[in-house]
Design a protein around this motif. Structure first.
Motif, PDB file in Angstrom:
ATOM      1  N   ALA A 151       0.800  -1.164   0.143  1.00  0.00           N
ATOM      2  CA  ALA A 151       0.052   0.054  -0.163  1.00  0.00           C
ATOM      3  C   ALA A 151       0.755   1.368  -0.053  1.00  0.00           C
ATOM      4  O   ALA A 151       0.589   2.275  -0.701  1.00  0.00           O
ATOM      5  N   LEU A 152       1.770   1.150   0.687  1.00  0.00           N
ATOM      6  CA  LEU A 152       2.939   2.404   0.974  1.00  0.00           C
ATOM      7  C   LEU A 152       3.696   2.575  -0.288  1.00  0.00           C
ATOM      8  O   LEU A 152       3.913   3.540  -1.069  1.00  0.00           O
ATOM      9  N   GLU A 153       4.051   1.263  -0.807  1.00  0.00           N
ATOM     10  CA  GLU A 153       5.054   1.428  -1.947  1.00  0.00           C
ATOM     11  C   GLU A 153       4.058   1.897  -3.312  1.00  0.00           C
ATOM     12  O   GLU A 153       4.769   2.616  -4.198  1.00  0.00           O
ATOM     13  N   ASN A 154       3.018   1.681  -3.334  1.00  0.00           N
ATOM     14  CA  ASN A 154       2.125   1.958  -4.532  1.00  0.00           C
ATOM     15  C   ASN A 154       1.273   2.997  -4.257  1.00  0.00           C
ATOM     16  O   ASN A 154       0.225   3.094  -4.981  1.00  0.00           O
ATOM     17  N   TYR A 155       1.269   3.851  -3.013  1.00  0.00           N
ATOM     18  CA  TYR A 155       0.534   4.715  -2.778  1.00  0.00           C
ATOM     19  C   TYR A 155       0.058   5.669  -3.954  1.00  0.00           C
ATOM     20  O   TYR A 155      -1.258   5.701  -4.059  1.00  0.00           O
ATOM     21  N   ASP A 156       0.846   6.231  -4.604  1.00  0.00           N
ATOM     22  CA  ASP A 156       0.481   7.074  -5.834  1.00  0.00           C
ATOM     23  C   ASP A 156      -0.580   6.488  -6.686  1.00  0.00           C
ATOM     24  O   ASP A 156      -1.505   6.836  -7.343  1.00  0.00           O
ATOM     25  N   ALA A 157      -0.204   5.231  -7.205  1.00  0.00           N
ATOM     26  CA  ALA A 157      -0.678   4.522  -8.088  1.00  0.00           C
ATOM     27  C   ALA A 157      -2.080   4.059  -7.689  1.00  0.00           C
ATOM     28  O   ALA A 157      -3.190   4.155  -8.478  1.00  0.00           O
ATOM     29  N   ILE A 158      -2.238   3.510  -6.211  1.00  0.00           N
ATOM     30  CA  ILE A 158      -3.334   3.323  -5.784  1.00  0.00           C
ATOM     31  C   ILE A 158      -4.350   4.354  -5.591  1.00  0.00           C
ATOM     32  O   ILE A 158      -5.714   4.319  -5.748  1.00  0.00           O
ATOM     33  N   GLN A 159      -3.978   5.407  -5.149  1.00  0.00           N
ATOM     34  CA  GLN A 159      -4.578   6.859  -5.037  1.00  0.00           C
ATOM     35  C   GLN A 159      -5.155   7.004  -6.422  1.00  0.00           C
ATOM     36  O   GLN A 159      -6.611   7.397  -6.484  1.00  0.00           O
ATOM     37  N   GLU A 160      -4.412   7.058  -7.325  1.00  0.00           N
ATOM     38  CA  GLU A 160      -4.984   7.295  -8.845  1.00  0.00           C
ATOM     39  C   GLU A 160      -5.974   6.295  -9.238  1.00  0.00           C
ATOM     40  O   GLU A 160      -7.129   6.840  -9.915  1.00  0.00           O
ATOM     41  N   GLU A 161      -5.669   5.197  -8.611  1.00  0.00           N
ATOM     42  CA  GLU A 161      -6.683   4.201  -9.267  1.00  0.00           C
ATOM     43  C   GLU A 161      -8.233   4.202  -8.575  1.00  0.00           C
ATOM     44  O   GLU A 161      -9.274   4.380  -9.389  1.00  0.00           O
ATOM     45  N   ILE A 162      -8.021   4.516  -7.390  1.00  0.00           N
ATOM     46  CA  ILE A 162      -9.311   4.705  -6.574  1.00  0.00           C
ATOM     47  C   ILE A 162     -10.099   6.086  -7.121  1.00  0.00           C
ATOM     48  O   ILE A 162     -11.287   6.120  -7.554  1.00  0.00           O
ATOM     49  N   SER A 163      -9.235   7.070  -7.473  1.00  0.00           N
ATOM     50  CA  SER A 163      -9.847   8.429  -7.764  1.00  0.00           C
ATOM     51  C   SER A 163     -10.379   8.291  -9.344  1.00  0.00           C
ATOM     52  O   SER A 163     -11.527   9.037  -9.282  1.00  0.00           O
TER      53      SER A 163
END
Length: 131
Positions: free
Chosen positions: A46-58
């Motif tokens: 979750a922390l390593e992929n924070y930006d990608a996960i936030q972008e995907e959710i958004s």
């Protein structure tokens, strides 16, 4: 999920934090090896992929922004997306169902439907291979 929630609180308050300390405190242990491997894995992803996960959710929020989400909701979504997109340690359906259960326990009535809809779009179908 609770360690991720703590991370979101630190970020929201613009406070510095040590990610390892957050996890250790959450589990009440002194050594990282005392934290269950599954929890370490999902938290790290979750922390390593924070930006990608936030972008995907958004991408899948309709008339809403990520920053407006409740921190508990963010933590539930992050945990599930980390597991379903990156770790793939359980079948997709199980990952989403577990997030929906947490939503029923920690969020307002009806929010579990929102979590289910977002995760259905964020977590792609994958072949699960039992290890």
């Amino acid at each position: 999920m609770q360690a991720l929630y703590q991370v979101f609180l630190f970020l929201e308050n613009k406070e510095d934090f040590d990610a390892t300390e957050v996890l250790l405190n959450q589990f009440g242990v002194e050594k990282i090896d005392d934290v269950p491997a599954f929890s370490r894995c999902i938290y790290a992803l979750a922390l390593e992929n924070y930006d990608a996960i936030q972008e995907e959710i958004s991408k899948h929020l309709v008339n809403w922004t990520f920053n407006r989400l409740d921190d508990v909701c963010k933590a539930i979504l992050f945990e599930a997306v980390s597991e379903g997109r990156y770790a793939k340690l359980a079948p997709r359906k199980v990952v989403i169902n577990e997030a929906v259960k947490m939503s029923k326990n920690y969020l307002k009535d009806g929010d579990h439907r929102f979590v289910n809809a977002v995760l259905d779009k964020c977590i792609p179908a994958y072949d699960f291979q039992s290890r």
